[in-house]
Scaffold this active site. Structure first.
Site, short mmCIF file in Angstrom:
data_model
loop_
_atom_site.label_atom_id
_atom_site.label_comp_id
_atom_site.label_asym_id
_atom_site.label_seq_id
_atom_site.Cartn_x
_atom_site.Cartn_y
_atom_site.Cartn_z
N TYR A 82 1.20 -81.98 22.63
CA TYR A 82 0.93 -80.58 22.97
C TYR A 82 -0.21 -80.08 22.08
CZ TYR A 82 5.21 -80.93 25.71
OH TYR A 82 6.16 -81.31 26.63
N HIS A 121 4.90 -87.04 21.75
CA HIS A 121 4.80 -85.87 22.62
C HIS A 121 3.51 -85.13 22.27
CE1 HIS A 121 9.46 -85.76 23.32
NE2 HIS A 121 8.87 -86.90 23.70
N TRP A 129 5.71 -83.01 31.21
CA TRP A 129 6.78 -82.01 31.11
C TRP A 129 6.36 -80.79 31.92
CZ3 TRP A 129 11.54 -82.36 28.86
CH2 TRP A 129 12.31 -81.19 28.95
#
Length: 483
Positions: A225, A223, A281
């Site tokens: 970010y 993920h 997302w």
């Protein structure tokens, strides 16, 4: 969705010797599977995920319409949030079967994930991977026979920034339990550290989990970010898996976040160049201060700035998605989603009445309440080289914390920077990335790395570190000197 977490540098670290992939035997074409380090369909056609995440467990009444709109916008896959019952109401067998049916009706490959595992070890009440496996076995009847259409993501971001040392052994046990129970699906494995693997635990131990799977049908998921805020970090992390022959996808990412500004352009271009899947997302319904990650407003057909970038921008979904051949491989001729003007966040009036309580935050990132920002010093006069530094605490736990410093150039370009601060409470720096840090007593000096010293006028970069503390952890004021 997620909660934000720690930052870490990926670029420049030596490839761990543990990343060694054992050759695997040919497997029967049961459904979606891994071949040659890539995800393929049963007929051997590569399938590259180009999709989004949808928070089904909190917005079940929105799922049918959302999946239809996600498909119409051009996606070929969707990652669906489910709950195993530890933190949120369990999605039972009939509901899982309905979700799969909706995915198939809209010709989307369905990635199902248990969200209750998010941040285990740091998030109160989070489920263990073992409990997630219990859940999958309890709904197995809805999944058997769906191997062509469904990827099973054991648990979302299964460890926070604590207790992640057992990530490999726990995943080995989980995979083996699922295989022993008869699951033949491609199994997706999330990274620890709230999914961002700043500790490189997944990167350096993925081969151990891979080699423990009798079917060699695992897909690792990172993920991206704030940890991945530079192209160098994105490229380095993904290329290490590709070079080792280990399958990987970006299971979540956004275009901004409170823990740092992810480089979404690099994520999109690098995955496209390497033939890797990505899932942004998220479609809609974010709460807890991360509403800016919504791709459409209030489950409508109106794109936000982020949604428009992901679907219609360079290397985005519309330009790169290919429908799975199991569905015929036909691409949509047009998208029903429109673009909302220049506003970058959903209007505050776009309230979703079915939004879960704040405690059930739809973001899966760590809480941001510990963030402390100090006022940067005033920039120098126009034409002189200057910079400012903003120190913040992005995560804290008993005896430890994660710090982040944002460096911003003044009105002129700079070729290097040095940041200093003095701890007032005996804190120490134990680990750092994206800078070279030295200490003298309580004073800390951080100098730019070779690749992030040159900044254009007004440009910025960030570096991070892990520290220790006892008693109190007052955020110091940082100063910056430009070269």
């Amino acid at each position: 969705m997620k909660k934000r977490l720690a930052l870490a540098a990926v670029a420049g670290l030596a490839l761990a010797a543990s990343i060694v992939v054992t050759a695997w035997p040919a497997q029967a074409a049961v459904g979606l599977r891994i071949s040659g380090g890539k995800l393929v369909e049963a007929n051997g056609t590569p399938f590259i995920m180009r999709g989004v995440n949808h928070a089904h467990t909190w917005y079940q009444s929105q799922t049918a319409t959302s999946l239809a709109n996600i498909k119409a916008a051009g996606a070929n896959s969707v990652r669906v949030v489910l709950a195993s019952g530890q933190r949120w109401t369990k999605n039972d067998t009939s509901d899982v079967a309905n979700v799969i049916s909706q995915c198939k009706a809209n010709k989307l490959i369905c990635i199902l994930e248990v969200h209750d595992t998010t941040g285990y070890g740091e998030q109160s009440g989070a489920a263990t991977l073992s409990q997630a496996v219990d859940y999958w076995i309890s709904v197995q009847s809805a999944l058997t026979g769906q191997e062509n259409y469904v990827i099973l993501n054991i648990g979302n971001e299964p460890y926070g920034n604590q207790g992640y040392g057992t990530w490999a052994s726990d995943n080995v046990t989980a995979v083996q339990r699922l295989r022993n129970a008869g699951f033949q699906h491609t199994i997706m494995i999330d990274a620890p550290n709230w999914g961002q693997d700043w500790s490189f635990t997944m990167r350096d131990n993925a081969s151990t989990v891979w080699n423990a799977d009798t079917q060699k049908n695992l897909l690792f998921s990172i993920h991206m970010y704030g940890v991945f805020d530079t192209a160098a970090e994105v490229s380095d992390y993904l290329n290490r898996f590709v070079s080792a022959g280990l399958p990987i996808a970006v299971g979540e990412f956004g275009d901004m976040h409170s823990d740092g500004n992810p480089d979404e352009d690099a994520i999109l271009s690098t995955t496209q160049a390497l033939g890797l899947g990505y899932l942004g997302w998220s479609w809609s319904g974010n709460g807890g201060g991360v509403e800016y990650l919504d791709m459409v407003t209030n489950f409508s057909t109106t794109f936000t700035s982020w949604g428009n970038r992901l679907f219609n921008g360079t290397n985005g979904i519309k330009a790169t998605a290919k429908e799975a051949t199991i569905y015929g491989g036909v691409q949509p001729t047009s998208a029903v989603v429109t673009t909302r003007g220049a506003t970058t966040r959903p209007p505050t009036s776009a309230v979703v009445t079915s939004r879960p309580p704040t405690s059930a935050v739809v973001s899966s990132r760590p809480p941001t309440s510990s963030v402390v920002t100090t006022r940067p010093p005033t920039s120098g006069p126009t034409g002189t080289k200057s910079c400012t530094a903003t120190y913040s605490i992005v995560g804290s736990w008993p005896g430890g914390f994660q710090g982040n410093v944002k460096v911003t150039a003044g009105s002129s370009a700079i070729s290097g920077w040095t940041v200093t601060w003095t701890f007032a409470n005996g804190q120490t720096v134990t680990q750092s990335w994206s800078s070279t840090i030295t200490t003298s007593g309580a004073t800390v000096t951080a100098k730019n790395a070779a690749w992030n010293g040159s900044l254009g006028a007004g440009g910025s970069t960030e570096f991070g570190f892990i520290g220790s503390w006892t008693g109190s952890n007052t955020a110091p004021t940082a100063s910056c000197t430009a070269a």
